[in-house]
Design an enzyme around this catalytic site. Structure first.
Site, PDB file in Angstrom:
ATOM      1  N   SER B 118       0.808  -1.216   0.000  1.00 51.20           N
ATOM      2  CA  SER B 118       0.000   0.000   0.000  1.00 51.20           C
ATOM      3  C   SER B 118       0.842   1.267   0.000  1.00 51.20           C
ATOM      4  O   SER B 118       0.350   2.333  -0.321  1.00 51.20           O
ATOM      5  CB  SER B 118      -0.948  -0.001   1.203  1.00 51.20           C
ATOM      6  OG  SER B 118      -0.231   0.193   2.392  1.00 51.20           O
ATOM      7  N   LYS B 156      -0.575   4.525   6.331  1.00 50.00           N
ATOM      8  CA  LYS B 156      -1.099   5.413   5.291  1.00 50.00           C
ATOM      9  C   LYS B 156      -0.651   6.857   5.554  1.00 50.00           C
ATOM     10  O   LYS B 156      -0.251   7.201   6.669  1.00 50.00           O
ATOM     11  CB  LYS B 156      -2.643   5.386   5.288  1.00 50.00           C
ATOM     12  CG  LYS B 156      -3.283   4.044   4.939  1.00 50.00           C
ATOM     13  CD  LYS B 156      -3.226   3.753   3.458  1.00 50.00           C
ATOM     14  CE  LYS B 156      -4.080   2.527   3.102  1.00 50.00           C
ATOM     15  NZ  LYS B 156      -3.749   1.325   3.930  1.00 50.00           N
TER      16      LYS B 156
END
Lengths: 199, 199
Positions: B118, B156
């Site tokens: 990610s 993130k």
DNA sequence: CGATATGTTCTCTTTTTGTTCTCGGCAGAA
DNA sequence: TTCTGCCGAGAACAAAAAGAGAACATATCG
């Protein structure tokens, strides 16, 4: 026997300080951190900690405080677990600490700061540091520091061709592999690690 | 036995000087660096360092100081220079060593092993390690370890929206940012570093 | 050779640091 | 309330370290 609040704060500060500086603080520094003026008071806390077996004090020596056995490896960080998208953090059994010195620190290694994007597809970005082990040969596929014609140094993947020539392969879709005769390419080292600090 | 502050400063200067010039400094130069006048005082420091086994002194010789093998700090690596595609290695002046402990080792930090892709566009690959500093808040844009609904942990970029909600932005073109109400997202730490070992 | 620079050894004084002590304040327990 | 334990201030002292500088020895270089 347990520690009082102040004794615990003193101990916590000690551990952090040693981790940061490698040496113990002076009594004055501890007092500053605790927000008090008296070195004598600090000394009393240290006596309590020594009494509890958490530290040892070398008399009359500046910074003469040693943390006993305790978890005082200087170059280790707790390895908490594995993190993945969509999953809770998964604990890693049988490995609770990672020793960064074992990871990186060996003889004949040095650090280079990377400029440019030639290895970006391998996750080596502009500004990153790479740890390089000095070597004059390398295995196929390894990332090497190569000196071409004794002039240009580059970071590339090494590929040996059947005819003895060498191809240096960048990890960047926009760049092309370059093929050289073996005599033009001198390997200076092999990349064994990479790191980056964000702030 | 450990070094006093002044002895440590002398030693640090010695190492840097030798790395820069290839030879040891004169006592006068050391004194200048320490801001003192007396060569005799410097000589006393050198005697202490020799006593500790960190250096060897050849008597009466100008610049007759040698660093001992054991004087290689366990957690520093020489920083040789900058490498760029198409250029020779460029030496970086006035910075000869990089202390990885200063880089990474601080209180309240831990390491996570990353699974998944990610954050691949930020150069954080599957299998990399990230150094995380414990924190419950973060600034806009920072990479955070976020816990969603007390169930899922992810890595993130943090983006705060004007309405107070939070968007977690992956660094992967194939993945989409996700928007959450602030109450569902709990920040567990901020990524302050990343590293990877190749073998 | 002489002149100068550099390292060595020494004494002296000052400063810093750790150690020990007393005193008083304060909060909680008896 | 009194008693007790913990805390902080600070004085007084001891030990260690730092700094200055003189005197000398050796090295280096013209």
């Amino acid at each position: 026997m347990s520690l009082t609040d102040r004794q615990q704060q003193t101990y916590d500060y000690l551990r952090g300080y040693v981790a940061r500086h490698g040496v113990a603080p002076k009594l004055r520094e501890i007092a500053d951190h605790l927000g008090i003026q008296s070195r004598g008071t600090v000394h009393r806390y240290l006596a309590a900690l020594a009494d509890a077996g958490l530290i040892e004090v070398e008399p009359d020596r500046a910074r003469g405080i040693r943390l006993t056995d305790s978890s005082v490896k200087r170059f280790t960080l707790p390895l908490v677990g594995r993190i993945a998208a969509g999953q809770p953090i998964e604990a890693i059994p049988d490995q609770d600490e990672i020793d960064l010195s074992e990871f990186f620190i060996r003889p004949n290694r040095f650090v280079l700061k990377v400029t440019g994007d030639s290895m970006i597809d391998d996750g080596i970005l502009d500004g990153d540091m790479v740890v390089v082990e000095q070597a004059s040969t390398a295995r196929d596929g390894e990332i090497v520091v190569a000196l071409i014609d004794n002039e240009e140094a580059t970071l590339k993947h090494l590929r040996r061709n059947v005819d003895g020539s060498i191809t240096l392969v960048p990890a960047n879709k926009n760049l092309s592999p370059m093929r050289y005769s073996a005599s033009r390419v001198q390997i200076q080292g092999i990349v064994v690690g990479q790191f980056r600090a964000y702030r």
